[in-house]
Write a protein that holds these residues in place. Structure first.
Motif, PDB file in Angstrom:
ATOM      1  N   SER A 102      -0.457   3.941  -2.582  1.00 34.32           N
ATOM      2  CA  SER A 102      -1.724   4.511  -2.145  1.00 34.32           C
ATOM      3  C   SER A 102      -1.527   5.445  -0.953  1.00 34.32           C
ATOM      4  O   SER A 102      -2.146   6.513  -0.875  1.00 34.32           O
ATOM      5  N   PHE A 103      -0.658   5.071  -0.029  1.00 35.76           N
ATOM      6  CA  PHE A 103      -0.386   5.915   1.134  1.00 35.76           C
ATOM      7  C   PHE A 103       0.184   7.257   0.689  1.00 35.76           C
ATOM      8  O   PHE A 103      -0.217   8.322   1.203  1.00 35.76           O
ATOM      9  N   ASN A 104       1.093   7.233  -0.270  1.00 30.69           N
ATOM     10  CA  ASN A 104       1.703   8.478  -0.743  1.00 30.69           C
ATOM     11  C   ASN A 104       0.693   9.364  -1.471  1.00 30.69           C
ATOM     12  O   ASN A 104       0.762  10.593  -1.393  1.00 30.69           O
ATOM     13  N   THR A 144      -2.789   9.286  -1.076  1.00 27.25           N
ATOM     14  CA  THR A 144      -3.928   9.700  -0.232  1.00 27.25           C
ATOM     15  C   THR A 144      -3.504  10.290   1.108  1.00 27.25           C
ATOM     16  O   THR A 144      -4.309  10.947   1.780  1.00 27.25           O
ATOM     17  N   GLY A 149      -2.778   8.454   3.692  1.00 26.63           N
ATOM     18  CA  GLY A 149      -3.217   7.572   4.761  1.00 26.63           C
ATOM     19  C   GLY A 149      -3.277   6.130   4.303  1.00 26.63           C
ATOM     20  O   GLY A 149      -3.085   5.817   3.122  1.00 26.63           O
ATOM     21  N   SER A 150      -3.580   5.234   5.236  1.00 30.88           N
ATOM     22  CA  SER A 150      -3.580   3.797   4.938  1.00 30.88           C
ATOM     23  C   SER A 150      -4.983   3.210   4.843  1.00 30.88           C
ATOM     24  O   SER A 150      -5.144   1.984   4.846  1.00 30.88           O
ATOM     25  N   GLY A 152       0.794  -1.227   0.000  1.00 30.42           N
ATOM     26  CA  GLY A 152       0.000   0.000   0.000  1.00 30.42           C
ATOM     27  C   GLY A 152       0.818   1.265   0.000  1.00 30.42           C
ATOM     28  O   GLY A 152       0.268   2.350   0.239  1.00 30.42           O
ATOM     29  N   TYR A 188       3.286   4.458   6.604  1.00 31.86           N
ATOM     30  CA  TYR A 188       2.820   3.285   5.861  1.00 31.86           C
ATOM     31  C   TYR A 188       3.430   2.007   6.430  1.00 31.86           C
ATOM     32  O   TYR A 188       2.729   1.006   6.650  1.00 31.86           O
ATOM     33  N   ALA A 220       1.670   0.910   9.446  1.00 33.38           N
ATOM     34  CA  ALA A 220       0.352   0.352   9.131  1.00 33.38           C
ATOM     35  C   ALA A 220       0.482  -1.078   8.598  1.00 33.38           C
ATOM     36  O   ALA A 220      -0.284  -1.974   8.971  1.00 33.38           O
ATOM     37  N   ASP A 263      -5.597  -0.677   4.395  1.00 31.16           N
ATOM     38  CA  ASP A 263      -6.159  -1.432   5.518  1.00 31.16           C
ATOM     39  C   ASP A 263      -7.460  -2.123   5.130  1.00 31.16           C
ATOM     40  O   ASP A 263      -7.675  -3.304   5.442  1.00 31.16           O
TER      41      ASP A 263
END
Length: 332
Positions: free
Chosen positions: A64-66, A68, A70-71, A61, A100, A103, A75
Motif C-alpha cells: 500500500s505504501f508503494n 499510494t 504514504g502510510s 503495509g 514504510y 511507519a 496506519d
C-alpha cells in the motif's frame, strides 16, 4: 509445541469470513499476515472484530505504501484493528521503503509486544544485525523468510538449498518464531484447459521437505488459494473471467475451470457453480474434514437446487475456508 500456520492474505472480507468460520481449535493454530490492499474495504475491520477479537494477527503495509506513497491506509487499518481488541503486530521488511519501515516501527508494542521482520533467503543472514540496529530483542520478533513464487521449482531440491541457509543463520538465534513463506497458486485459470486439473501445491511440498530441528522449528506460510500478486484486476477483466474454483486436497489444488458467464458462449454463473459443487462432491477426497464449513456449503449447493449457488465472493469464502482448515489439519 505445535506448528503454526501464518497465511499471507489481503485485507479482503472474503478471507475474514473464511477465518471466522473456523473452529476455535483451528483458530488457535493460525496467525494471519494481512497485506493492506489497494483499496481496503470499509467493512474489513468490522468483520475482523467479529472473527478475530483477542487473537493475534500481523499487518503489512509495504505494498500500500508503494502504491499510494504514504502510510495512511496502513496506519488507519492498524489502529482500527487494535481498537477492536485485536492484538495486531506490524510487519517490517528488510529492503522495503524506509518511510514504510519507519511507519511500521512506530506501531511496535502498541497493541501486542514486538513485531514481525520479513526477509528473503538472500537477506536472512543480515536479519540478526537488522534486529540489533532496531534495538529490538530477537525474542520479541517473529521472523518470516519469504522464498517467493516457487511453482516451477522442484520442492525437494529447493528445500535442500533453503535448509543450508537456515542452518547457517538460525543456530544460536532466539527469534520468537521462524516461518517459511512461499507461493505456488496460479494467478488465474488462463493456462488451464476447460474442466478439472490438478495443480501441485509446491509451497506446501517445499515446507514438508524442509528438515526440522527441535530448537528452531520452522512454521508454514503460503498465500492461501491466491497468487502473491497484490494488484487488483481491472473490473472488465472480472466481467470476462471464467467461473472457476480452487479446492485444496492432499498436495494439490483441484482447479475446475468453467466458462464465461457472459457472451455468446456464456453459461449462467449459478448453473456453473452448482455443477462445480457436484463435481467436487463426487470426488473421493471431498469432505475429509469433519465440521469444515466450506465443505458443508459445497454440499448444500450441490444437493439443494433451491439454495443460491453463490457468486465469486461467496466461493472465495468457501474455498479459502476449506484451504485454511485443510492446512491446519495437516500440520504436525
Amino acid at each position: 509445541m505445535p506448528f503454526i500456520y501464518r497465511p499471507m492474505l489481503k485485507t479482503k472480507t472474503g478471507e475474514v469470513t473464511a477465518l471466522r468460520q473456523l473452529s476455535s481449535d483451528e483458530k488457535d493454530r493460525i496467525a494471519p499476515v494481512f497485506h493492506v490492499a489497494e483499496q481496503p474495504p470499509a467493512t474489513f475491520v468490522a468483520r475482523m472484530a467479529t472473527a478475530w477479537a483477542g487473537r493475534r494477527c500481523f499487518l503489512d503495509g509495504a505494498f500500500s505504501f508503494n502504491v499510494t506513497g504514504g502510510s495512511t491506509d496502513f496506519d488507519g487499518t492498524f489502529n482500527e484493528l487494535g481498537a477492536s481488541q485485536i492484538p495486531v503486530l506490524p510487519v517490517i521488511e528488510i529492503g522495503a521503503a524506509p518511510g514504510y519501515n519507519q511507519a511500521a516501527f512506530n506501531h511496535r508494542n502498541q497493541f501486542a509486544p514486538g513485531l514481525m521482520l520479513k526477509c528473503t533467503p538472500a537477506t536472512l543472514g543480515s536479519a540478526g544485525q537488522y534486529a540489533a540496529q532496531m534495538q529490538v530483542a530477537q525474542d520479541q520478533i517473529d521472523l518470516l523468510v519469504d522464498a517467493g513464487h516457487i511453482a516451477e521449482f522442484d520442492p525437494s531440491s529447493f528445500a535442500g538449498y533453503l535448509s543450508h541457509g537456515l542452518q547457517a543463520s538460525l543456530p544460536g538465534s532466539s527469534w520468537r518464531s521462524v516461518t517459511l513463506a512461499s507461493s505456488a497458486a496460479p494467478k488465474d485459470f488462463g493456462q488451464l484447459p476447460l474442466g478439472t486439473s490438478d495443480v501441485r501445491r509446491v509451497d506446501w511440498l517445499l515446507w514438508s521437505n524442509l528438515p526440522q530441528t527441535g530448537h528452531n522449528p520452522i512454521d508454514f506460510a503460503d498465500f492461501g488459494i491466491s497468487h502473491r500478486d497484490l494488484t487488483e484486476p481491472p473490473g472488465m477483466a472480472m466481467v470476462g473471467a471464467t467461473v472457476s474454483v480452487r479446492y485444496t486436497v492432499e498436495n494439490h489444488w483441484v482447479m475446475i475451470k468453467g466458462r464465461r458467464a457472459t457472451g455468446a458462449t456464456g453459461v449462467p454463473m449459478g448453473d456453473q457453480y452448482r455443477a462445480h459443487a457436484r463435481t467436487l462432491m463426487a470426488r473421493s477426497d471431498f469432505d475429509m474434514l469433519p465440521g469444515c464449513w466450506g465443505d458443508q456449503r459445497i454440499t448444500t449447493i450441490a444437493t439443494s437446487p433451491t439454495v443460491s449457488a453463490g457468486g465469486r465472493a461467496q466461493w472465495v469464502e468457501i474455498c479459502a475456508n476449506r484451504h485454511f482448515a485443510f492446512v491446519i489439519s495437516r500440520l504436525p
